[in-house]
Write an enzyme that holds these catalytic residues in place. Structure first.
Site, short mmCIF file in Angstrom:
data_model
loop_
_atom_site.label_atom_id
_atom_site.label_comp_id
_atom_site.label_asym_id
_atom_site.label_seq_id
_atom_site.Cartn_x
_atom_site.Cartn_y
_atom_site.Cartn_z
CG ASN A 185 -1.80 -1.21 1.25
OD1 ASN A 185 -2.42 -1.56 0.24
ND2 ASN A 185 -1.88 -1.88 2.39
CD GLU A 266 -6.87 -5.64 0.95
OE1 GLU A 266 -5.79 -5.12 1.25
OE2 GLU A 266 -7.35 -6.61 1.57
CG ASP A 339 -5.12 -11.92 3.35
OD1 ASP A 339 -3.92 -12.04 3.10
OD2 ASP A 339 -5.61 -10.89 3.85
CD GLU A 367 -2.60 -9.58 8.09
OE1 GLU A 367 -1.79 -9.71 7.15
OE2 GLU A 367 -3.70 -9.04 7.96
C1 BDP Z 1 -3.80 -8.45 4.08
C2 BDP Z 1 -3.44 -7.43 5.10
C3 BDP Z 1 -3.34 -6.02 4.55
C4 BDP Z 1 -2.50 -6.03 3.30
C5 BDP Z 1 -3.07 -6.99 2.30
C6 BDP Z 1 -2.19 -7.18 1.08
O1 BDP Z 1 -4.40 -7.47 6.13
O2 BDP Z 1 -2.80 -5.21 5.55
O3 BDP Z 1 -2.41 -4.77 2.75
O4 BDP Z 1 -3.19 -8.27 2.87
O5 BDP Z 1 -1.52 -8.20 1.01
O6 BDP Z 1 -3.31 -9.67 4.56
O7 BDP Z 1 -2.17 -6.34 0.19
#
Ligand code: BDP
Length: 687
Positions: A185, A266, A339, A367
């Protein structure tokens, strides 16, 4: 007076000798004798190689070791040929890797014959999700080692350089050769002049250890920082902007690795904002950096809120584009289709995209696996993933072989891991989390290694020296092997399965509390929040049963897998129980292989998870005599929290699901100690 001072100094020295903060990672062995290194060439990398041999030599005292750079057709890339007294490679970096391998073998007591070691993947990369202000997305070990002071100062200090040097050394010692320095991001600031100066400084330190720097870019940079009206990939000004940016970057960092891109995911900008495809988007960047040898790692982590099954979207989006990407683009695919969950089947994209380079993305930072509080060794999870058979080109088409160039002639091979590194003295927050950094590097170099072998090495390198000092024992000491090495290895090897059991057994996934992804939250579904961000979307519990129907009667996600997997997952009788509720919605009284009904089995699994963590804690207590106090206590405290957390997980999930199953928790299983409403109102505390 004099004696008091001498005495105090002595005490201080002893304390310093034993102060064990974990900063040295697995690189703590000092040489046991002298070595004479012969190498005709000199260079910064070769000097490091020579010094490492001298610092860590455990072979025969006074031995001569020959380092030679010499073309050898059997050696690939930065691979090397090793004998007890010589290292031969095609490149300087190959020599350095050979040195680390030789030292590792000596230190863990493995024999060395004449052998060649070639890397499984050409690029072995850490992805740092670090922000310009020094925070780290999903970082649990302090602030960023690259960016700090709230982004106010970009000056490079001596301390920065020292730390980057240590970081680079640790990476090189396990074969990692790339680092993406910032969050996927991404902030557009990263591509501005000031930030690029700092990237140049970082690259200057990492380079001698063979580590290339890469950057995550914001797709809309041309409009955000370039003053253009659009960032449309087919617009001439945009094309020119990226070309100029590439020239600027490579004039500062001639060996710059390339870009990592999260686009149309996202809320991030991407080519689809302009009616273009992911291929249009990626090719634009790839063309800009092609003249300099750069690559584009384009992430397949895309999903939008309106589709019926998030697990299917990356495949649906990317399969039609297979063959349309330019040859310096590689598609970066997360190990599972959702994820980084405690357990997922592998993503169906592996092996399916046959005309495009594809690379796995693993997550080292835990995470969804207890972050830096729970002891969870991920080697076993990655081994399960890499050895998973896709059947795409017949039996034996493992994910490893589908991505490392063995089956498809990929123009580029790579593997990435989302780093768990921060400014914490021990780098990773939890001493055992270091093993995940280590395991990632070792598997990236050799995707055939077993998680057990890696754990064995890591324990010896990380705890062996202290064990020796305290008990006058060594790796070959039977007492140490039986009472330390074996139980600690056992802890590591069962730790991930334990976490799956107390968090999400039997194919449950994404039932975490909101955003934090730490404690349980199967109930969390406020009005107005995207459905695919809420746990009920994933578990679909109701009075008739539980689980996500991805069979041909449901979303048909099974069809994205190659036969025989597709049929195997589709049929409830042949679907592995570890993925049961991932692929099937089943009644609470469905009969399991164990003979129990599904509800009872769920209770049994959660309970087993707690018992496993308690056992892990007790085992750790038993190894106290072999560990320095500092690390022992640190880990013991974390395990205490982990036990408490496991109890919360079990109670929360069982009490919540019980509202639908309307069945009692079977006799013989510990009854919950918490109340559901208390758990819902107090998010699980982190310690
Ligand atoms: C998820 C996370 C997020 C990441 C996203 C990603 O919660 O913070 O930005 O993946 O991989 O696991 O882009």
């Amino acid at each position: 007076m004099k004696t008091t001072i001498i005495f105090s100094i002595l005490i201080l020295m002893i304390i310093c000798l034993h102060a064990e903060d974990g900063h040295s990672l697995w690189l703590r062995n000092k040489s046991k004798g002298s070595v004479h290194v012969v190498c005709k060439k000199t260079s910064p990398t070769l000097t490091i190689a020579r010094q490492e041999l001298e610092k860590g030599w455990h072979g025969k005292n006074g031995e001569t070791v020959l380092l030679s750079i010499q073309e050898n057709n059997s050696i690939i890339g930065d691979g090397f040929k090793l004998t007890p007294k010589s290292i031969q490679a095609n490149t300087e970096l190959g020599i350095l890797y050979g040195v680390y391998e030789l030292l590792r073998r000596q230190q863990v007591g493995q024999t060395i014959k004449e052998e060649i070691s070639n890397p499984s993947y050409e690029r072995r990369i850490l992805n740092h999700w670090d922000n310009p202000d020094g925070t780290i997305e999903r970082g649990y070990a302090g602030l960023s080692i690259f960016w700090h002071q709230g982004g106010k100062s970009l000056d490079v200090t001596e301390n920065d350089k020292k730390l980057w040097n240590e970081y680079a050394r640790a990476n090189a010692s396990i074969g990692i050769n790339g680092a993406v320095l910032n969050n996927v991001n991404s902030s557009p600031l990263m591509l501005t002049k000031e930030y690029l100066q700092r990237v140049k400084a970082i690259a200057g330190v990492l380079r001698h250890y063979g580590i290339k720097t890469y950057l995550s870019i914001k797709y809309s940079s041309p409009s955000l920082i370039g003053g253009l009206k659009t960032s449309d990939p087919l617009n001439d000004d945009v094309i020119k902007w990226w070309k100029n940016k590439a020239t600027e970057i490579y004039s500062l960092i001639p060996d710059f690795g390339g870009f990592l891109v999260k686009a149309n995911s996202e809320g991030q900008a991407g080519p689809q904002d302009y009616g273009r495809t992911h291929a249009d988007g990626a090719n634009l960047l790839a063309d800009a950096i092609k003249p300099y040898g750069g690559i584009v790692m384009w992430r397949a982590f895309v999903y939008n809120p309106n589709d019926i099954d998030r697990a299917m979207q990356a495949y649906n989006e990317f399969m039609p584009l297979d063959g349309q990407f330019h040859d310096n683009v590689i598609i970066q695919v997360k190990n599972g289709p959702v994820d980084f969950q405690p357990r997922e089947p592998f993503s169906p994209l592996f092996g399916a995209m046959k005309k495009t380079s594809v690379m796995p993305e693993l997550q080292i930072t835990q995470e969804y696996l207890g972050q830096s509080i729970h002891l969870v060794y991920l080697g076993t999870m990655w081994e399960e993933f890499l050895k998973g058979d896709t059947y795409q080109e017949g039996k034996g088409s493992t994910v490893a072989r589908c991505t490392d160039g063995s089956i498809f002639k990929q123009n580029c091979t790579a593997i990435a891991g989302v780093a768990n590194i921060g400014l914490d003295t021990n780098w990773c927050g939890h001493h055992f989390a270091q093993s995940n950094w280590y395991a990632f590097g070792r598997l990236a170099w050799n995707n055939n290694l077993t998680s057990e072998q890696i754990a064995d090495e890591w324990i010896k390198l990380t705890f062996g020296k202290v064990a020796k000092e305290k008990n006058n024992s060594s790796y070959s000491d039977k007492n140490w092997q039986i009472n330390f090495l074996a139980p600690v290895k056992q802890i590591m090897l069962q730790s991930r399965e334990a976490a799956v059991n107390y968090m999400m057994p039997l194919g449950f996934h994404h039932i975490f509390s909101a955003n934090e992804h730490y404690g349980p939250g199967p109930w969390w579904a406020p009005k107005g929040v995207r459905k695919d961000w809420t746990p009920p979307y994933y578990h679909k519990a109701d009075s008739t049963g539980v689980g996500f129907d991805r069979t041909t009667n449901g979303t048909n996600a099974v069809s994205q897998y190659h036969e025989p997997l597709s049929s195997k997952y589709n049929d409830v009788k042949t679907c592995p129980e570890i993925y049961l509720l991932w692929f099937h919605h089943l009644p609470w009284n469905y009969k399991m292989k164990s003979g129990r009904i599904l509800w009872d089995e769920i209770c049994y699994r959660y309970d087993l998870g707690i018992q496993q963590v308690r056992e892990i804690k007790n085992t750790w207590d038993s190894v106290k005599p072999f560990v320095d106090n500092e690390r022992f206590t640190h880990i013991q405290n974390k395990l205490l929290s982990q036990c408490e957390n496991a109890q919360i997980w079990k109670d929360a999930c069982l009490l919540y699901f019980q509202q639908f199953s309307k069945k009692p928790i079977p006799a013989g299983i510990e009854q919950p100690v918490h109340k559901l409403d208390e758990l819902i109102n107090n998010d699980m505390k982190k310690r």
